[in-house]
Motif scaffolding. Structure first.
Motif, PDB file in Angstrom:
ATOM      1  N   TRP A 286       0.833  -1.208   0.000  1.00  0.00           N
ATOM      2  CA  TRP A 286       0.000   0.000   0.000  1.00  0.00           C
ATOM      3  C   TRP A 286       0.866   1.256   0.000  1.00  0.00           C
ATOM      4  O   TRP A 286       0.525   2.250  -0.628  1.00  0.00           O
ATOM      5  CB  TRP A 286      -0.927   0.001   1.211  1.00  0.00           C
TER       6      TRP A 286
ATOM      7  N   ARG B 160      -6.191  -0.737  -0.636  1.00  0.00           N
ATOM      8  CA  ARG B 160      -5.679   0.614  -0.398  1.00  0.00           C
ATOM      9  C   ARG B 160      -6.812   1.625  -0.369  1.00  0.00           C
ATOM     10  O   ARG B 160      -6.822   2.545   0.474  1.00  0.00           O
ATOM     11  CB  ARG B 160      -4.667   0.976  -1.488  1.00  0.00           C
TER      12      ARG B 160
ATOM     13  N   TRP C 138       1.755   4.365   5.870  1.00  0.00           N
ATOM     14  CA  TRP C 138       1.641   2.911   5.741  1.00  0.00           C
ATOM     15  C   TRP C 138       3.025   2.265   5.676  1.00  0.00           C
ATOM     16  O   TRP C 138       3.205   1.136   6.127  1.00  0.00           O
ATOM     17  CB  TRP C 138       0.817   2.547   4.521  1.00  0.00           C
TER      18      TRP C 138
ATOM     19  N   ASP D 221      -7.471   3.684   3.002  1.00  0.00           N
ATOM     20  CA  ASP D 221      -7.378   5.141   2.930  1.00  0.00           C
ATOM     21  C   ASP D 221      -8.681   5.801   3.349  1.00  0.00           C
ATOM     22  O   ASP D 221      -8.677   6.921   3.885  1.00  0.00           O
ATOM     23  CB  ASP D 221      -6.999   5.581   1.514  1.00  0.00           C
TER      24      ASP D 221
ATOM     25  N   SER E 131       0.766   3.995  -2.933  1.00  0.00           N
ATOM     26  CA  SER E 131       0.419   5.372  -2.575  1.00  0.00           C
ATOM     27  C   SER E 131       1.454   6.344  -3.114  1.00  0.00           C
ATOM     28  O   SER E 131       1.119   7.430  -3.597  1.00  0.00           O
ATOM     29  CB  SER E 131       0.312   5.509  -1.053  1.00  0.00           C
TER      30      SER E 131
ATOM     31  N   GLU F  40      -5.118  -2.713  -4.700  1.00  0.00           N
ATOM     32  CA  GLU F  40      -5.678  -1.384  -4.923  1.00  0.00           C
ATOM     33  C   GLU F  40      -6.998  -1.199  -4.182  1.00  0.00           C
ATOM     34  O   GLU F  40      -7.258  -0.131  -3.616  1.00  0.00           O
ATOM     35  CB  GLU F  40      -5.881  -1.144  -6.427  1.00  0.00           C
TER      36      GLU F  40
END
Length: 320
Positions: free
Chosen positions: A18, A162, A38, A166, A22, A159
């Motif tokens: 992640w 993530r 992260w 997030d 990012s 993804e």
């Protein structure tokens, strides 16, 4: 032997992925902040056991600084669109939940088989860590089933993970930090201080008042720390063991189990219990971030009162 460290490494790998994604995400204006947050969390899972207490403390402070200065942002990586998701829903229906069921089934069934069959004699898993390790195994199995069955893009799980993490942000790790705070409180002797203060206000030989103060302390400390497991060692050291069990001779099983339930009533009332009360509001994009808590007040308070009565009658009157 497979130990809990293997699970830490697995979690660290996920956080590291992640972090990298990012850093490469040009659509998120705060991608660097997300990557740092992260990434540091991944470092803690990989090397936390080798770091000194000071180093781990500094790492936590840096995490707090990143979140506190608003350097975390929400990402929206492209995976599947609404049309594709609707197609999966129409074609597969409730069968989409089958991979999710693999995780608890692996943990529960695997633990039973390991402990009640000759498998346990192999020493494959670290003692008393079987369920946690098998929970991680279940996650890997479920992910494998999804990849073979649904055939998503290779990075789709990472993804989507993530995007979800997030959306939750710093609140995802708040329970762990608050649980650690409870351990600090216990080591610092906060329970002894509360016990001495409670002894000054409690009427002598009043079992009911002692039960009320114990349950109230469990709820209040849970509200402050967001975690009944963190509140329990403090209140057990203050009132549960020395007063309710040793002085009044109560049933320790009832006092411990129902005392935890009294603490959980506090969980329903606090934003500090982020994984229960704030995260759902964020994921559901509720207009009122405290909407979940407002709906739970009417359940929490009567339930707390019931727990007081259960300890009083079940732990004392019926026990003695």
């Amino acid at each position: 032997m497979i130990t809990l460290d293997w699970l830490y490494i697995l979690a660290g790998i996920i956080f590291a992925i992640w972090s990298v994604l990012s850093a490469l995400d040009s659509t998120n204006g705060k991608g660097i902040g997300n990557a740092a947050f992260w990434g540091l969390l991944a470092v803690s899972f990989f090397f936390g056991g080798q770091f000194s207490d000071l180093a781990n403390g500094v790492l936590v402070l840096v995490l707090v600084a990143i979140a506190g200065f608003g350097q975390l942002g929400r990402s929206d990586p492209p995976t599947t669109n609404l049309v594709e998701r609707a197609g999966f829903s129409e074609a597969l229906g409730n069968r989409l939940f089958l991979p999710a069921m693999i995780i608890p089934l692996t943990a529960v069934v695997g633990t039973i088989l390991y402990n009640w069959t000759p498998l346990g004699e192999t020493g494959l898993f670290e003692e008393r860590r079987e369920t946690l390790i098998l929970f991680g195994v279940g996650v890997v199995l479920a992910l494998g089933v999804c990849m073979v069955w649904l055939k998503p893009a290779l990075l789709a799980p990472a993804e989507e993970g993530r995007r979800l993490i997030d959306s939750i942000g710093w609140a995802a790790i708040l329970p762990q930090m608050l649980a650690a705070l409870g351990g600090v409180f216990a080591l610092a002797g906060v329970g002894n201080i509360i016990g001495s203060l409670a002894g000054e206000v409690m009427p002598e030989n009043s079992v009911f008042i002692a039960v009320v103060i114990f349950c109230l302390g469990m709820a209040l400390f849970t509200i402050i720390m967001g975690n009944a497991f963190a509140a329990f060692p403090v209140m057990a050291a203050a009132i549960g063991i020395p007063v309710l069990v040793q002085q009044f001779g109560g049933n320790p099983a009832v006092i411990g189990a129902v005392g935890m339930l009294a603490g959980f009533c506090g969980t329903l009332l606090t934003p500090m219990a982020a994984n229960f009360n704030i995260v759902p509001a964020a994921l559901l994009e509720m207009k009122d971030q405290y909407g979940v808590i407002r709906q739970q007040v009417g359940t929490a308070i009567p339930l707390w009162a019931c727990n007081v009565l259960i300890i009083y009658f079940g732990g004392f009157l019926l026990w003695n």
